[in-house]
Motif scaffolding. Sequence first.
Motif, PDB file in Angstrom:
ATOM      1  N   GLU A  23      19.661   8.729 -19.517  1.00 48.65           N
ATOM      2  CA  GLU A  23      18.060   8.372 -19.923  1.00 48.65           C
ATOM      3  C   GLU A  23      17.288   9.589 -19.342  1.00 48.65           C
ATOM      4  OE1 GLU A  23      14.635   6.822 -21.341  1.00 48.65           O
ATOM      5  OE2 GLU A  23      17.116   6.066 -21.691  1.00 48.65           O
ATOM      6  N   LEU A  24      17.763  10.344 -18.170  1.00 48.35           N
ATOM      7  CA  LEU A  24      16.845  11.292 -17.751  1.00 48.35           C
ATOM      8  C   LEU A  24      17.105  12.424 -18.738  1.00 48.35           C
ATOM      9  CD1 LEU A  24      17.364  11.049 -13.982  1.00 48.35           C
ATOM     10  CD2 LEU A  24      15.080  10.891 -15.000  1.00 48.35           C
ATOM     11  N   LEU A  36       7.963  22.729 -27.205  1.00 42.57           N
ATOM     12  CA  LEU A  36       8.440  23.888 -28.402  1.00 42.57           C
ATOM     13  C   LEU A  36       7.462  23.763 -29.524  1.00 42.57           C
ATOM     14  CD1 LEU A  36      12.222  24.162 -28.120  1.00 42.57           C
ATOM     15  CD2 LEU A  36      10.622  25.948 -27.606  1.00 42.57           C
ATOM     16  N   LEU A  37       7.368  22.336 -29.738  1.00 43.07           N
ATOM     17  CA  LEU A  37       6.359  22.222 -31.228  1.00 43.07           C
ATOM     18  C   LEU A  37       4.846  22.359 -30.963  1.00 43.07           C
ATOM     19  CD1 LEU A  37       8.391  19.063 -32.580  1.00 43.07           C
ATOM     20  CD2 LEU A  37       8.465  21.452 -33.597  1.00 43.07           C
ATOM     21  N   ARG A  38       4.369  22.326 -29.731  1.00 43.05           N
ATOM     22  CA  ARG A  38       3.286  22.091 -29.294  1.00 43.05           C
ATOM     23  C   ARG A  38       2.310  23.345 -29.694  1.00 43.05           C
ATOM     24  NH1 ARG A  38       2.176  19.402 -24.096  1.00 43.05           N
ATOM     25  NH2 ARG A  38       3.693  20.925 -23.402  1.00 43.05           N
ATOM     26  N   SER A  39       3.028  24.450 -29.335  1.00 44.62           N
ATOM     27  CA  SER A  39       2.245  25.709 -29.316  1.00 44.62           C
ATOM     28  C   SER A  39       3.527  27.125 -29.194  1.00 44.62           C
ATOM     29  CB  SER A  39       1.122  25.898 -28.392  1.00 44.62           C
ATOM     30  OG  SER A  39       0.819  27.398 -28.250  1.00 44.62           O
ATOM     31  N   LEU A  40       2.920  28.121 -30.062  1.00 43.04           N
ATOM     32  CA  LEU A  40       3.831  29.294 -29.817  1.00 43.04           C
ATOM     33  C   LEU A  40       3.289  29.915 -28.678  1.00 43.04           C
ATOM     34  CD1 LEU A  40       4.672  30.217 -33.430  1.00 43.04           C
ATOM     35  CD2 LEU A  40       6.079  29.213 -31.900  1.00 43.04           C
ATOM     36  N   ASP A  41       2.282  29.548 -28.345  1.00 46.62           N
ATOM     37  CA  ASP A  41       1.415  30.447 -27.200  1.00 46.62           C
ATOM     38  C   ASP A  41       1.914  29.935 -25.919  1.00 46.62           C
ATOM     39  OD1 ASP A  41      -0.109  31.951 -29.085  1.00 46.62           O
ATOM     40  OD2 ASP A  41      -1.846  30.402 -29.209  1.00 46.62           O
ATOM     41  N   GLU A  42       2.747  29.160 -25.621  1.00 45.85           N
ATOM     42  CA  GLU A  42       3.144  28.629 -24.343  1.00 45.85           C
ATOM     43  C   GLU A  42       3.641  29.939 -23.463  1.00 45.85           C
ATOM     44  OE1 GLU A  42       3.683  25.545 -23.050  1.00 45.85           O
ATOM     45  OE2 GLU A  42       2.946  24.457 -24.809  1.00 45.85           O
ATOM     46  N   ASP A  43       3.584  29.755 -22.316  1.00 48.64           N
ATOM     47  CA  ASP A  43       3.943  30.650 -21.384  1.00 48.64           C
ATOM     48  C   ASP A  43       5.607  30.668 -21.472  1.00 48.64           C
ATOM     49  OD1 ASP A  43       3.803  31.138 -17.734  1.00 48.64           O
ATOM     50  OD2 ASP A  43       4.480  32.701 -19.406  1.00 48.64           O
ATOM     51  N   LEU A  44       6.113  31.773 -21.807  1.00 48.59           N
ATOM     52  CA  LEU A  44       7.617  31.694 -21.911  1.00 48.59           C
ATOM     53  C   LEU A  44       8.383  31.361 -20.520  1.00 48.59           C
ATOM     54  CD1 LEU A  44       8.413  34.537 -24.345  1.00 48.59           C
ATOM     55  CD2 LEU A  44       8.303  32.162 -24.730  1.00 48.59           C
ATOM     56  N   ALA A  45       7.870  31.854 -19.487  1.00 48.48           N
ATOM     57  CA  ALA A  45       8.325  31.582 -18.234  1.00 48.48           C
ATOM     58  C   ALA A  45       8.342  29.989 -17.886  1.00 48.48           C
ATOM     59  CB  ALA A  45       7.514  32.193 -17.186  1.00 48.48           C
ATOM     60  N   GLU A  46       7.125  29.271 -18.363  1.00 46.96           N
ATOM     61  CA  GLU A  46       7.236  27.925 -18.274  1.00 46.96           C
ATOM     62  C   GLU A  46       8.324  27.342 -18.864  1.00 46.96           C
ATOM     63  OE1 GLU A  46       3.584  26.039 -18.512  1.00 46.96           O
ATOM     64  OE2 GLU A  46       4.423  24.236 -19.095  1.00 46.96           O
ATOM     65  N   LEU A  47       8.591  27.740 -20.207  1.00 39.97           N
ATOM     66  CA  LEU A  47       9.505  27.062 -20.936  1.00 39.97           C
ATOM     67  C   LEU A  47      10.746  27.492 -20.439  1.00 39.97           C
ATOM     68  CD1 LEU A  47       9.936  25.723 -23.739  1.00 39.97           C
ATOM     69  CD2 LEU A  47       9.970  28.016 -24.721  1.00 39.97           C
ATOM     70  N   TYR A  48      11.136  28.771 -19.988  1.00 39.60           N
ATOM     71  CA  TYR A  48      12.415  28.993 -19.415  1.00 39.60           C
ATOM     72  C   TYR A  48      12.896  28.065 -18.385  1.00 39.60           C
ATOM     73  CZ  TYR A  48      16.266  31.923 -17.124  1.00 39.60           C
ATOM     74  OH  TYR A  48      17.205  32.120 -16.654  1.00 39.60           O
ATOM     75  N   GLY A  49      11.762  27.963 -17.564  1.00 40.06           N
ATOM     76  CA  GLY A  49      12.022  27.074 -16.138  1.00 40.06           C
ATOM     77  C   GLY A  49      12.259  25.648 -16.761  1.00 40.06           C
ATOM     78  N   ILE A  54      16.364  21.117 -17.715  1.00 40.23           N
ATOM     79  CA  ILE A  54      17.096  20.287 -18.827  1.00 40.23           C
ATOM     80  C   ILE A  54      18.670  20.693 -18.399  1.00 40.23           C
ATOM     81  CG2 ILE A  54      17.898  20.269 -21.153  1.00 40.23           C
ATOM     82  CD1 ILE A  54      14.903  20.374 -21.709  1.00 40.23           C
ATOM     83  N   LYS A  55      18.936  21.882 -18.150  1.00 36.31           N
ATOM     84  CA  LYS A  55      20.574  22.281 -17.949  1.00 36.31           C
ATOM     85  C   LYS A  55      20.816  21.465 -16.538  1.00 36.31           C
ATOM     86  CE  LYS A  55      20.720  26.795 -20.260  1.00 36.31           C
ATOM     87  NZ  LYS A  55      20.835  28.217 -20.251  1.00 36.31           N
ATOM     88  N   SER A  56      20.028  21.599 -15.621  1.00 33.44           N
ATOM     89  CA  SER A  56      20.379  20.877 -14.418  1.00 33.44           C
ATOM     90  C   SER A  56      20.498  19.137 -14.385  1.00 33.44           C
ATOM     91  CB  SER A  56      19.337  20.956 -13.254  1.00 33.44           C
ATOM     92  OG  SER A  56      19.238  22.192 -12.767  1.00 33.44           O
ATOM     93  N   PHE A  57      19.513  18.653 -15.403  1.00 33.54           N
ATOM     94  CA  PHE A  57      19.981  17.307 -15.860  1.00 33.54           C
ATOM     95  C   PHE A  57      21.271  17.003 -16.717  1.00 33.54           C
ATOM     96  CE2 PHE A  57      15.186  16.388 -15.688  1.00 33.54           C
ATOM     97  CZ  PHE A  57      15.084  15.458 -14.559  1.00 33.54           C
ATOM     98  N   ARG A  58      21.514  18.251 -17.437  1.00 33.73           N
ATOM     99  CA  ARG A  58      22.678  17.997 -18.206  1.00 33.73           C
ATOM    100  C   ARG A  58      23.969  18.029 -17.307  1.00 33.73           C
ATOM    101  NH1 ARG A  58      23.527  22.962 -21.497  1.00 33.73           N
ATOM    102  NH2 ARG A  58      24.384  23.565 -19.668  1.00 33.73           N
ATOM    103  N   ASP A  59      23.878  18.989 -16.430  1.00 31.02           N
ATOM    104  CA  ASP A  59      24.986  19.109 -15.345  1.00 31.02           C
ATOM    105  C   ASP A  59      25.305  17.838 -14.452  1.00 31.02           C
ATOM    106  OD1 ASP A  59      25.355  21.696 -16.826  1.00 31.02           O
ATOM    107  OD2 ASP A  59      24.550  22.711 -14.787  1.00 31.02           O
ATOM    108  N   SER A  60      24.209  17.469 -14.128  1.00 32.12           N
ATOM    109  CA  SER A  60      24.409  16.159 -13.390  1.00 32.12           C
ATOM    110  C   SER A  60      24.793  14.986 -14.458  1.00 32.12           C
ATOM    111  CB  SER A  60      22.746  15.860 -12.813  1.00 32.12           C
ATOM    112  OG  SER A  60      22.718  14.305 -12.309  1.00 32.12           O
ATOM    113  N   LEU A  61      24.525  14.925 -15.373  1.00 31.66           N
ATOM    114  CA  LEU A  61      24.939  13.944 -16.596  1.00 31.66           C
ATOM    115  C   LEU A  61      26.428  14.318 -16.434  1.00 31.66           C
ATOM    116  CD1 LEU A  61      24.497  12.026 -18.611  1.00 31.66           C
ATOM    117  CD2 LEU A  61      24.091  13.663 -20.124  1.00 31.66           C
ATOM    118  N   ILE A  62      26.986  15.369 -16.840  1.00 28.91           N
ATOM    119  CA  ILE A  62      28.340  15.633 -16.910  1.00 28.91           C
ATOM    120  C   ILE A  62      29.106  15.370 -15.700  1.00 28.91           C
ATOM    121  CG2 ILE A  62      30.129  17.561 -17.114  1.00 28.91           C
ATOM    122  CD1 ILE A  62      28.154  18.840 -19.098  1.00 28.91           C
TER     123      ILE A  62
END
Length: 156
Positions: A23-24, A36-49, A54-62
């Motif tokens: 679920e998480l 990603l869909l909201r705006s192309l002007d998003e701060d890329l550092a925030e998106l990378y973070g 998400i990768k941490s959630f995925r690794d926990s899931l695995i």
Amino acid sequence: MAKLEIKYQELIKALESLDRAIELFKRASVKREQMLLRSLDEDLAELYGYDEIIKSFRDSLIQRFEYSVDSFWKQIKDYLEIVLGEQLEMKGPKHIVRAAGKDGILSEEEVTQALEMLNHRNLTSHMYREEIAQEISAIIDRYHQLMVRVTQKIKP
């Protein structure tokens, strides 16, 4: 029989933990897509973070998937030996799944899916590869459903 009940409760807890991780992961992935869909002007550092979260959630899931699968096949083994009185010659997970199919605990389709699940579980534990993590995280929910369904059949 007490051993079987204790291990059964541990399996239930593992499956509940896996359910929460699924679920998480789903919620975090949806949030990422919205960002990603909201705006192309998003701060890329925030998106990378956020991608790292998400990768941490995925690794926990695995990780939760791995210990749920281990608990699952061991519970089936104990059920076969204790409840059904099976004398198992081979005690590896794939042999246990096949034996459960022969005894009618798993349907032919469920045996196939469980063997696939064991193969995926083995892939997660030997080395980390991003593409394998993505592939497996996308299908863990299906394996979780299988484990829950079978677990209900083998309640002590």
